[in-house]
Design an enzyme around this catalytic site. Structure first.
Site, PDB file in Angstrom:
ATOM      1  N   ASN A   8       0.768  -1.277  -0.165  1.00 12.44           N
ATOM      2  CA  ASN A   8       0.194  -0.046   0.058  1.00 12.44           C
ATOM      3  C   ASN A   8       1.095   1.305   0.016  1.00 12.44           C
ATOM      4  OD1 ASN A   8      -1.841   2.228   0.581  1.00 12.44           O
ATOM      5  ND2 ASN A   8      -2.529   1.196   2.446  1.00 12.44           N
ATOM      6  N   ARG A  95      -2.559  -2.212  -3.407  1.00  9.18           N
ATOM      7  CA  ARG A  95      -3.661  -1.266  -3.219  1.00  9.18           C
ATOM      8  C   ARG A  95      -3.614  -0.002  -4.310  1.00  9.18           C
ATOM      9  NH1 ARG A  95      -5.455   2.219   1.855  1.00  9.18           N
ATOM     10  NH2 ARG A  95      -7.355   3.083   0.904  1.00  9.18           N
ATOM     11  N   HIS A 183     -12.041   3.851  -0.158  1.00  9.92           N
ATOM     12  CA  HIS A 183     -12.099   2.616   0.888  1.00  9.92           C
ATOM     13  C   HIS A 183     -12.642   1.413   0.610  1.00  9.92           C
ATOM     14  CE1 HIS A 183     -11.859   6.162   4.015  1.00  9.92           C
ATOM     15  NE2 HIS A 183     -10.687   5.564   3.917  1.00  9.92           N
ATOM     16  N   ARG A 244      -9.052  16.177   7.085  1.00  7.53           N
ATOM     17  CA  ARG A 244      -9.803  16.748   5.739  1.00  7.53           C
ATOM     18  C   ARG A 244     -11.154  17.448   6.235  1.00  7.53           C
ATOM     19  NH1 ARG A 244      -9.254  11.115   2.703  1.00  7.53           N
ATOM     20  NH2 ARG A 244      -7.438  10.717   3.834  1.00  7.53           N
ATOM     21  N   GLU A 384      -7.852  -4.917   5.408  1.00  3.57           N
ATOM     22  CA  GLU A 384      -7.777  -4.688   4.143  1.00  3.57           C
ATOM     23  C   GLU A 384      -6.509  -5.184   3.440  1.00  3.57           C
ATOM     24  OE1 GLU A 384      -8.063  -0.500   5.981  1.00  3.57           O
ATOM     25  OE2 GLU A 384      -8.592   0.077   3.689  1.00  3.57           O
TER      26      GLU A 384
END
Ligand code: AMP
Length: 399
Positions: A8, A95, A183, A244, A384
């Site tokens: 990732n 990813r 996601h 964010r 993940e």
């Protein structure tokens, strides 16, 4: 030992996990670690299956090395370390942020697919180039090693068209300015656990999953497939996050341009780096730190986070056609009983009620609602990396 590598790669970090092949259901990674601070002081840390630190070292780049050269050196350091562990890599799963409208599932990487994914860089300039660079480097070093791309966007391709378009001129939509959602690995993993944890009826019903971590989003599912999600064209839309803004009146951005003289770079920092929990609290982007703080600004940041999750839940219930179950995942969703209880409190008018004892437990996939709750509530820890390893294995039949 034969192993699968999961990568990732971000803008300044590269996370990796290695799994023994053949891959067992929910198998823990045999090694995992991270290379941080690429472009500045690069640090390489690797841990074994028990979390014991095996490496913790600084990678020194030659004087004048640019970012790309530093990322290459970081990757070479990792690959040399892997070779020294006496494992034979059978495949690598990556990813990758964007699969555009084309990819609804992971894919084996070929030169044609690499050039397609490169063409998507304008849709994800902060992530896509960093995701693709290690794929190129690995292909150069091990030309016969199969590599698989698992897209953050793929899970959301089942959204109906109305959930995917903005109210902008058609020619802009045609350029690819659409709501993609992100996601995907996390939602994919959690969606596969729904019927096991919630039973067939609720698991296949109207479900909203809240992936609450440093990045945060929510998705509405029917029959375990995505029908709507809070993130859109970029991972900036939707919930307030660690740093964010989440959704914001575009007029605020115009105001910052006109009154503060912001250009693209300043706006990007404002949207992605200076706002969210960090901006509101002025203290930290980290939920754990904020929950432990007595400062009123920290409390307000946590309050706003929970309020925004609840408001988004209202929005997604419409897309899902109701709410049979609410599922929490991600660092905050899995660990913060405070956030979970505050969010569920907002839907107490619907008859949603937690079991406080179950809500306090950690680390297990389980329901946490009270026996008389009208809505099922569950925690399902996400995984993940395992999801990427699993897709890689299935696609290649390597294990
Ligand atoms: P992630 O990006 O999924 O790794 O999640 C990171 C977020 O989870 C950070 O805001 C952490 O503070 C938060 N987190 C982790 N553990 C806890 C905890 N025990 N209580 C509250 N927040 C937590």
């Amino acid at each position: 030992m034969q192993a699968l590598l999961v990568i990732n790669a971000g803008s300044s970090s590269l996370k990796f996990a290695m799994f023994e092949a053949p891959l067992a259901e929910n198998a823990p990674s045999i090694f995992r670690g991270q290379i941080d601070g690429i472009g500045a002081a690069t640090k390489f840390v690797a841990k074994d299956i028990d979390g014991k630190v095996l490496v913790d070292t600084v990678i020194t780049s030659p004087e004048g090395a640019d970012f790309e050269a530093q990322q290459q050196l970081a990757l070479d350091t990792l690959l040399n370390w892997i070779e020294a562990q006496n494992v034979q890599l059978v495949a690598v799963g990556h990813r990758v942020l964007h699969g555009g409208e084309r990819f609804t599932a992971p894919t084996l990487i070929t030169p044609e697919i690499m050039s397609f994914l490169t063409s998507l860089i304008p849709l994800g300039p902060l992530h896509q180039p960093h995701n693709l660079r290690p794929i190129r480097a690995l292909a150069k070093k091990y030309p016969n090693l199969p590599q698989v791309a698992c897209f953050d966007t793929a899970f959301h391709r089942t959204q109906p068209e109305l959930a995917q378009i903005y109210a902008v001129p058609r020619k802009i939509t045609a350029e690819g300015v659409r709501r993609y959602g992100f996601h995907g690995q996390s939602y994919d993993y959690v969606s596969r656990q729904l019927t096991r944890v919630l039973g067939d009826k609720a698991g296949n019903g109207a479900v909203v999953i809240a992936h609450l971590g440093n990045g945060a989003s929510m998705a509405a599912l029917r029959d375990t497939k995505c029908v709507a999600t809070s993130m859109g064209f970029t991972a900036a839309e939707g919930l307030m996050m660690g740093t964010r803004t989440g959704s914001i009146d575009p007029g605020v951005l115009l105001y910052m341009m006109e009154t503060h003289g912001y250009g693209a770079k300043e706006l990007s920092n404002f949207i992605y780096k200076e706002s969210g929990l960090l901006g509101v609290s002025g203290i930290s982007q980290d939920m754990r730190t904020l929950e432990a703080s007595d400062a009123p600004e920290a409390k307000q940041a946590v309050d706003l986070f929970c309020y925004r999750v609840a408001r988004q839940l209202g929005d997604l219930m419409i897309a899902a056609g109701g709410l049979d179950a609410l599922v929490f995942t991600g660092g905050i969703g899995e660990n913060s009983d405070l956030v979970r209880s505050r969010v569920v409190e907002y839907i107490s008018w619907m008859g949603a009620k937690l079991n406080p004892e179950l809500n306090k437990q950690r680390g297990k996939a389980q329901t946490i609602h009270a026996a008389d709750s009208k809505v099922a509530v569950a925690v399902i820890p996400t995984n993940e990396e395992w999801m990427i390893a699993s897709h890689t294995v299935k696609l290649l039949g390597v294990a």
